[in-house]
Design an enzyme around this catalytic site. Structure first.
Site: not given
Ligand code: NDP
Ligand code: 2IT
Length: 450
Positions: A171, A131
């Site tokens: 992420d 990561k």
């Molecule tokens: P994005 O950046 O697309 O969206 C993040 C969302 O979460 C936004 O709505 C943001 O609001 C909110 N957020 C983030 N940090 C905070 C915080 N500290 N407090 C309040 N709201 C928060 O990210 P993703 O959707 O990609 O990721 C969301 C989660 O999913 C994370 O935990 C990530 O690790 C996990 N994840 C993502 C994957 C992927 O493929 N993208 C795969 C597996 C897991 P704001 O815009 O106001 O900050």
């Molecule tokens: O938390 C996760 O699994 C991710 N942000 C996706 C990682 C990836 O390599 O697609």
């Protein structure tokens, strides 16, 4: 030489990790969560104790920290910190996302990298865990600023990644725009088009269909399997979703496609409730196209209201999908969800539920799917992207979604089977940790002490 018991061994490894990780509270939380479930596995496999598997697993193979200087739109020089933690490559090249958010520090990157080892093992694809990210805050930055930051970030990262070495993706705060800028800089520096170096690329230039949707869709597929096992379905059920980014949007979309009704979304300013069901196209317009705050959704939709600073868990629902960030469901939130009649909690985010809240859900017989299993669809589809890049081929949307669906069903089944095998059927936390640990441990054992 006599071996310590499984309990003694887990205690000793936790003590060493804590001594080496002073102040790294997210990392230690993730390590505790995994190690505390592994005693029955270690009792069955004393050879893992003898080979020091756990001792090696909690120590990253390599950690890279670097300065990221860039120039903002006013001409001022800014400096952020960059990270890449290459945690474990026993199963394949390091694989895991990059997070750009002001809260990013070594503890956060290590917790995410540690989780990623087990998640990636569960996908059945051959990928190790890593990561990275930066404490850069993209909020309010122009496209030009984001581009210059990404170029500077890649100018260092390029030395540490590659399709057979380490393959980053997105992420929080890193989506198609940022992956595009980083890939461009990688191509310029190396003078090579190495598509398999990054995943989450644009579908017009090497990206995989369904990678954008995969984490959210996959989490709903996992929830569907978990409910099916309990004799239920998603159709007709109400869901609370937190976040409004990549994962949240596609959870909402898939819940609605399967006949459920997702009624909430949130960001760091507060949340919206829409009893008619979230209009996913409007949500995408507000959050993806305009990059606006979530309140803009409620301003345009009469059935919706905006609640400033609140949490979606106060809204009574059947299903909960935390899809924002770590530790967003604490004890009081879990109590509120249980009072509201929640049947299943499925983690779209990484570690969004505190250990106390997980314990409460399990005591209350709420189905609980840990992120390392439930959100594995994103990285699994990244592995499919790597496969398509290596073969210079491209699969269509339906083929890709079917592959994702099959992988999520397998992740569910292998997790459930491990929960049965270690004596707690339906404990998906134990099941996911045990199944993944055995896969990684076996590979480490066979590859010797490295
Ligand atoms: P994005 O950046 O697309 O969206 C993040 C969302 O979460 C936004 O709505 C943001 O609001 C909110 N957020 C983030 N940090 C905070 C915080 N500290 N407090 C309040 N709201 C928060 O990210 P993703 O959707 O990609 O990721 C969301 C989660 O999913 C994370 O935990 C990530 O690790 C996990 N994840 C993502 C994957 C992927 O493929 N993208 C795969 C597996 C897991 P704001 O815009 O106001 O900050
Ligand atoms: O938390 C996760 O699994 C991710 N942000 C996706 C990682 C990836 O390599 O697609």
């Amino acid at each position: 030489m006599s071996l310590p018991t499984a309990e003694e061994h887990v205690h000793a490894v936790l003590a060493t990790a804590a001594r080496r990780s002073v102040g790294e509270k997210e990392f230690m939380q993730a390590v505790h969560e995994v190690l505390e479930t592994l005693t029955p596995v270690l009792q069955e496999h004393p050879e893992y104790i003898e080979a020091g598997i756990l001792d090696r697993l909690v120590e990253p193979e390599r950690q890279i920290l670097f300065r990221v200087p860039w120039v903002d739109d006013t001409g001022r020089v800014r400096v952020n910190r960059g990270f890449r933690v290459q945690f474990n490559s026993a199963l394949g090249p390091f694989k895991g996302g990059l997070r750009f958010h002001p809260s990013v520090n070594l503890s956060v990157v290590k917790f995410l990298g540690f989780e990623q080892i087990f998640k990636n093992a569960l996908t059945g694809q051959r990928i190790g865990g890593g990561k990275g990210g930066s404490d850069f805050d993209p909020a309010g930055r122009s496209d030009g600023e984001v581009m210059r930051f990404c170029q500077s970030f890649m100018t260092e990262l390029v030395h540490h990644i590659g399709e057979n070495m380490d393959v980053p993706a997105g992420d929080i705060g890193v989506g198609a725009r940022e992956i595009g800028y980083m890939f461009g800089q990688h191509r310029r520096i190396t003078q090579r088009y190495e598509a398999g170096t990054l995943t989450g690329k644009g579908v017009g230039w090497g990206g995989a269909e369904v990678r954008t949707e995969a984490t959210g869709f996959g989490a709903v597929f996992f929830a569907e399997e978990m409910l099916r096992k309990a004799g239920q379905g998603i159709a007709g059920l109400k869901a609370a979703v937190s976040g409004s980014g990549n994962v949240a949007i596609h959870v909402i979309q898939k819940v609605e496609q399967l006949g459920g009704r997702a009624i909430t979304a949130s960001d760091s300013s507060g949340y919206i409730v829409d009893e008619d069901g979230i209009d996913v196209e409007l949500l995408k317009q507000v959050k993806v196209v305009e990059r606006a705050r979530i309140s803009a959704y409620a301003e345009r939709r009469p059935s919706a209201r905006f609640v400033k600073d609140g949490k979606v868990w106060d809204v009574p629902v059947d299903l909960a999908f935390p899809c924002a960030t770590e530790n967003e469901i604490g004890l009081a939130d879990a109590q509120a969800l249980i009072r509201g009649g929640v049947r299943a909690v499925t983690e779209g985010a990484n570690m969004p539920t505190t250990p106390e809240a997980v314990a409460l859900f399990q005591e209350a017989s709420v189905l609980f799917a840990p992120g390392k299993a439930a959100n594995a669809g994103g990285v699994a589809t990244s592995a499919l992207e790597m496969r398509q890049n290596a073969a210079r081929s491209r699969w269509d949307f339906d083929t890709s979604e079917n592959r994702l669906h099959a992988i999520m069903t397998d992740v569910h089944d292998s997790t459930y089977e491990a929960s049965e095998r270690y004596g707690r059927p339906g404990d998906y936390v134990l099941g996911a940790n045990a199944a993944a640990f055995v896969t990684v441990s076996q590979a480490m054992l066979e590859q010797g002490v490295i």
